[in-house]
Design a protein around this motif. Structure first.
Motif, mmCIF file in Angstrom:
data_model
loop_
_atom_site.group_PDB
_atom_site.id
_atom_site.type_symbol
_atom_site.label_atom_id
_atom_site.label_comp_id
_atom_site.label_asym_id
_atom_site.label_seq_id
_atom_site.Cartn_x
_atom_site.Cartn_y
_atom_site.Cartn_z
ATOM 1 N N PHE A 247 5.258 -9.469 6.913
ATOM 2 C CA PHE A 247 5.144 -8.137 7.504
ATOM 3 C C PHE A 247 3.885 -7.380 7.110
ATOM 4 O O PHE A 247 3.682 -6.258 7.582
ATOM 5 C CB PHE A 247 6.366 -7.292 7.112
ATOM 6 C CG PHE A 247 7.677 -7.919 7.478
ATOM 7 C CD1 PHE A 247 8.065 -8.015 8.809
ATOM 8 C CD2 PHE A 247 8.518 -8.438 6.507
ATOM 9 C CE1 PHE A 247 9.269 -8.603 9.156
ATOM 10 C CE2 PHE A 247 9.727 -9.033 6.838
ATOM 11 C CZ PHE A 247 10.104 -9.117 8.174
ATOM 12 N N GLY A 248 3.042 -7.949 6.262
ATOM 13 C CA GLY A 248 1.900 -7.187 5.779
ATOM 14 C C GLY A 248 2.334 -6.172 4.737
ATOM 15 O O GLY A 248 3.519 -6.062 4.394
ATOM 16 N N LYS A 249 1.404 -5.390 4.241
ATOM 17 C CA LYS A 249 1.719 -4.427 3.190
ATOM 18 C C LYS A 249 2.515 -3.238 3.715
ATOM 19 O O LYS A 249 2.976 -2.409 2.929
ATOM 20 C CB LYS A 249 0.429 -3.954 2.505
ATOM 21 C CG LYS A 249 -0.491 -3.154 3.402
ATOM 22 C CD LYS A 249 -1.870 -2.930 2.778
ATOM 23 C CE LYS A 249 -1.849 -1.989 1.612
ATOM 24 N NZ LYS A 249 -3.226 -1.698 1.119
ATOM 25 N N ARG A 250 2.702 -3.160 5.021
ATOM 26 C CA ARG A 250 3.418 -2.000 5.565
ATOM 27 C C ARG A 250 4.870 -1.953 5.098
ATOM 28 O O ARG A 250 5.463 -0.873 5.046
ATOM 29 C CB ARG A 250 3.370 -2.001 7.092
ATOM 30 C CG ARG A 250 3.933 -3.248 7.760
ATOM 31 C CD ARG A 250 3.933 -3.056 9.262
ATOM 32 N NE ARG A 250 4.213 -4.297 9.971
ATOM 33 C CZ ARG A 250 4.575 -4.331 11.239
ATOM 34 N NH1 ARG A 250 4.734 -3.210 11.919
ATOM 35 N NH2 ARG A 250 4.786 -5.487 11.848
ATOM 36 N N TRP A 251 5.469 -3.127 4.791
ATOM 37 C CA TRP A 251 6.869 -3.114 4.366
ATOM 38 C C TRP A 251 7.058 -2.216 3.153
ATOM 39 O O TRP A 251 8.125 -1.615 2.980
ATOM 40 C CB TRP A 251 7.351 -4.533 4.051
ATOM 41 C CG TRP A 251 6.847 -5.079 2.735
ATOM 42 C CD1 TRP A 251 5.721 -5.814 2.534
ATOM 43 C CD2 TRP A 251 7.456 -4.916 1.452
ATOM 44 N NE1 TRP A 251 5.565 -6.116 1.201
ATOM 45 C CE2 TRP A 251 6.626 -5.578 0.510
ATOM 46 C CE3 TRP A 251 8.604 -4.280 0.994
ATOM 47 C CZ2 TRP A 251 6.910 -5.620 -0.851
ATOM 48 C CZ3 TRP A 251 8.889 -4.324 -0.362
ATOM 49 C CH2 TRP A 251 8.057 -4.976 -1.272
ATOM 50 N N TYR A 252 6.028 -2.108 2.313
ATOM 51 C CA TYR A 252 6.133 -1.259 1.128
ATOM 52 C C TYR A 252 5.394 0.065 1.315
ATOM 53 O O TYR A 252 5.976 1.137 1.140
ATOM 54 C CB TYR A 252 5.579 -1.987 -0.095
ATOM 55 C CG TYR A 252 5.788 -1.200 -1.372
ATOM 56 C CD1 TYR A 252 7.051 -1.120 -1.945
ATOM 57 C CD2 TYR A 252 4.748 -0.501 -1.978
ATOM 58 C CE1 TYR A 252 7.269 -0.380 -3.092
ATOM 59 C CE2 TYR A 252 4.950 0.239 -3.125
ATOM 60 C CZ TYR A 252 6.212 0.305 -3.673
ATOM 61 O OH TYR A 252 6.425 1.056 -4.803
ATOM 62 N N CYS A 253 4.113 0.005 1.665
ATOM 63 C CA CYS A 253 3.284 1.210 1.687
ATOM 64 C C CYS A 253 3.727 2.229 2.730
ATOM 65 O O CYS A 253 3.531 3.430 2.534
ATOM 66 C CB CYS A 253 1.814 0.835 1.920
ATOM 67 S SG CYS A 253 1.072 -0.128 0.583
ATOM 68 N N ALA A 254 4.296 1.780 3.834
ATOM 69 C CA ALA A 254 4.676 2.698 4.905
ATOM 70 C C ALA A 254 6.176 2.854 5.073
ATOM 71 O O ALA A 254 6.624 3.693 5.867
ATOM 72 C CB ALA A 254 4.071 2.243 6.238
ATOM 73 N N CYS A 410 -5.297 -1.469 5.537
ATOM 74 C CA CYS A 410 -4.336 -1.027 6.556
ATOM 75 C C CYS A 410 -2.908 -1.046 6.014
ATOM 76 O O CYS A 410 -2.447 -2.059 5.476
ATOM 77 C CB CYS A 410 -4.442 -1.916 7.783
ATOM 78 S SG CYS A 410 -3.275 -1.494 9.093
ATOM 79 N N VAL A 411 -2.196 0.065 6.172
ATOM 80 C CA VAL A 411 -0.810 0.156 5.717
ATOM 81 C C VAL A 411 0.185 -0.004 6.865
ATOM 82 O O VAL A 411 1.389 0.161 6.679
ATOM 83 C CB VAL A 411 -0.545 1.491 4.990
ATOM 84 C CG1 VAL A 411 -1.348 1.579 3.715
ATOM 85 C CG2 VAL A 411 -0.834 2.686 5.900
ATOM 86 N N GLY A 412 -0.309 -0.303 8.064
ATOM 87 C CA GLY A 412 0.592 -0.567 9.179
ATOM 88 C C GLY A 412 1.419 0.623 9.605
ATOM 89 O O GLY A 412 2.537 0.436 10.094
ATOM 90 N N CYS A 413 0.890 1.828 9.453
ATOM 91 C CA CYS A 413 1.671 3.004 9.861
ATOM 92 C C CYS A 413 1.874 3.033 11.375
ATOM 93 O O CYS A 413 2.831 3.624 11.866
ATOM 94 C CB CYS A 413 0.999 4.281 9.380
ATOM 95 S SG CYS A 413 -0.577 4.659 10.198
ATOM 96 N N GLY A 414 0.947 2.429 12.137
ATOM 97 C CA GLY A 414 1.105 2.338 13.581
ATOM 98 C C GLY A 414 0.640 3.536 14.365
ATOM 99 O O GLY A 414 0.754 3.554 15.592
ATOM 100 N N LEU A 415 0.077 4.555 13.692
ATOM 101 C CA LEU A 415 -0.342 5.752 14.420
ATOM 102 C C LEU A 415 -1.525 5.480 15.329
ATOM 103 O O LEU A 415 -1.703 6.149 16.352
ATOM 104 C CB LEU A 415 -0.678 6.870 13.433
ATOM 105 C CG LEU A 415 0.394 7.954 13.266
ATOM 106 C CD1 LEU A 415 0.623 8.716 14.554
ATOM 107 C CD2 LEU A 415 1.698 7.356 12.792
ATOM 108 N N CYS A 416 -2.376 4.502 14.977
ATOM 109 C CA CYS A 416 -3.508 4.194 15.846
ATOM 110 C C CYS A 416 -3.004 3.695 17.199
ATOM 111 O O CYS A 416 -3.528 4.081 18.256
ATOM 112 C CB CYS A 416 -4.427 3.176 15.180
ATOM 113 S SG CYS A 416 -3.628 1.617 14.715
#
Length: 450
Positions: A247-254, A410-416
């Motif tokens: 999942f990338g780092k987004r699983w934790y950071c976001a 990139c934290v994968g927040c998805g706002l972009c």
């Protein structure tokens, strides 16, 4: 005959009023709440201070939620820039500077002059006795403020991004982990005469959880302490690589981290302030990875010293640990990381100081399936994606070339992707094959006009 104003045909419309009339009442409630908070801090009578504190929290929370509903809950769902660059509060104007000074001052008082908060701390004694079976301290006060900020401004984010299920789930997740895992559960452990342990934080972010002294105390604390050590080791060295691979780092950071949770809720209005320059990126490399290296070195030295192989290491590891705790753990993560939200953006700590972000970033860039794919043929270079990125990534430059975004930051927040009006960006957990390949442009020669 009644005169009707002629609508302007200019492309650049005049700036809107600083504060719409309907929003002034809830903002006034917030201001009254902050005033009541100052009254509580100055009142030596604990009963009156408690009433003032509860009134302050109710006014600030209610006013903030009321304002958020008026500003984001009533308009049509979807991405709206909301003139962030034309407001003094979100464009490094006077209001932003005043907010930054107030936040920075609070952290300075919290870390080095907690006696100034004594009246507020004592006002929380009944709540602390109910939750933790002990008197309140400065960290309970801070945790209460922190958790309320995530919950209240998480409500703002739920209204603002209600058109996207991904953001609804992500915001609800950080609210849940902050309230349950970072606030209530540690207090419950104290009430049960157990160590105060944060299950959503682990090495290297909570670096001392794997230090010899901490591990020894937990192992001697019984079965629960042994489980805590097991949890920290598994999360740090097994679950983190596996989850980041998929999942990338987004699983934790976001989705989990409390620092990221505050940035995504309380700091959402400042995400566009992140520096997108190459100079800022170079400073990320100069600061972030040496900090991770320092944690690795400090942890290794402490374990070697604890083994008794090199007794003289105690002379080095003690001052080194104190230096890290002061410079990185206090000044960087608190005073700068949160206090500078209104001036430098909401992810200053995550970009330049967090060792967990460095660890996850290396895994994401080199070993993960996660990427943000781009369809360059659809990009109109509006810049919404770069403006929405809180991690200082100039997303537009990737989108224009059709290049995938595989960045450690990139934290994968998805706002972009949410901000893009053309659907150019897509968060993917696809196979690693072709992960770095650019999308194919559609050339004019390939089109048939019917």
């Amino acid at each position: 005959m009644q005169d009707h104003p002629t609508p302007s045909l200019a492309l650049a419309q005049p700036p809107p009023a600083a504060t719409p009339p309907g929003e002034k009442l809830p903002l006034a409630a917030v201001a009254l709440g902050l005033l009541a908070l100052l009254v509580a801090a100055a009142d030596a009578d604990h009963n009156r201070a408690r009433l003032s504190l509860y009134a302050a929290l109710a006014l600030v929370s209610g006013g903030a939620l009321g304002w958020a509903w008026l500003a984001f809950g009533r308009p049509a769902a979807g991405w709206h820039p909301h003139d962030l660059w034309r407001r003094a509060s979100t464009s490094r104007g006077a209001v932003a500077w005043a907010t930054g000074v107030a936040l920075t001052g609070f952290y300075v008082v919290l870390y080095w002059f907690p006696g100034l908060l004594e009246n507020l701390i004592r006002a929380l004694d009944p709540f602390s006795a109910w939750l933790r079976h002990r008197a309140a301290d400065q960290w309970l006060l801070y945790g209460t403020f922190y958790t309320l900020a995530v919950l209240v401004l998480g409500g703002r984010a739920l209204w603002k991004y209600r058109s996207t299920r991904y953001h609804l789930a992500r915001t609800a997740s950080v609210m849940f982990f902050q309230l349950g895992f970072s606030f209530l559960l540690p207090g419950l452990l104290l009430a049960l005469q157990q160590p105060e342990y944060y299950f959503s934080y682990f090495w290297p972010l909570k670096y001392d959880y794997l230090f010899p002294d901490a591990v020894g105390k937990l192992l001697h604390g019984g079965g629960l302490g042994v489980f805590m050590v097991f949890w920290g080791v598994v999360l740090s060295f097994l679950a983190t690589p596996v989850l980041t691979y998929f999942f990338g780092k987004r699983w934790y950071c976001a989705w989990v981290c409390g620092c990221g949770g505050l940035a995504e809720t309380a700091g959402d209005a400042y995400r566009h302030l992140s520096d997108k320059s190459r100079t800022a990126w170079r400073w990320e490399m100069r600061l972030l990875y040496p900090i991770l290296g320092l944690i690795l070195l400090l942890t290794a030295l402490l374990w070697v010293g604890a083994s008794g192989a090199v007794p003289a290491l105690g002379v080095v590891t003690g001052p080194l640990g104190q230096l890290y705790g002061f410079a990185i753990g206090s000044i960087f993560s608190g005073v700068v990381g949160v206090g500078f939200y209104p001036l430098l953006g909401s992810r200053v700590w995550c970009r330049f100081g967090c060792p967990m972000a460095a660890y996850l970033g290396l895994l994401q860039k080199h070993f993960s399936r996660f990427r943000i794919s781009t369809n360059g043929g659809q990009c109109i270079s509006c810049g919404n994606c770069s403006n929405a990125c809180e991690m200082g990534i100039d997303v537009k430059q990737y989108a224009q070339r059709g290049a995938p975004i595989v960045r450690a930051a990139c934290v994968g927040c998805g706002l972009c992707a949410t901000a893009c009006p053309r659907g150019v960006l897509n968060l993917e957990n696809g196979p690693r094959e072709g992960r770095l390949a650019a999308s194919t442009f559609i050339h004019a020669d390939s089109l048939r006009i019917l």
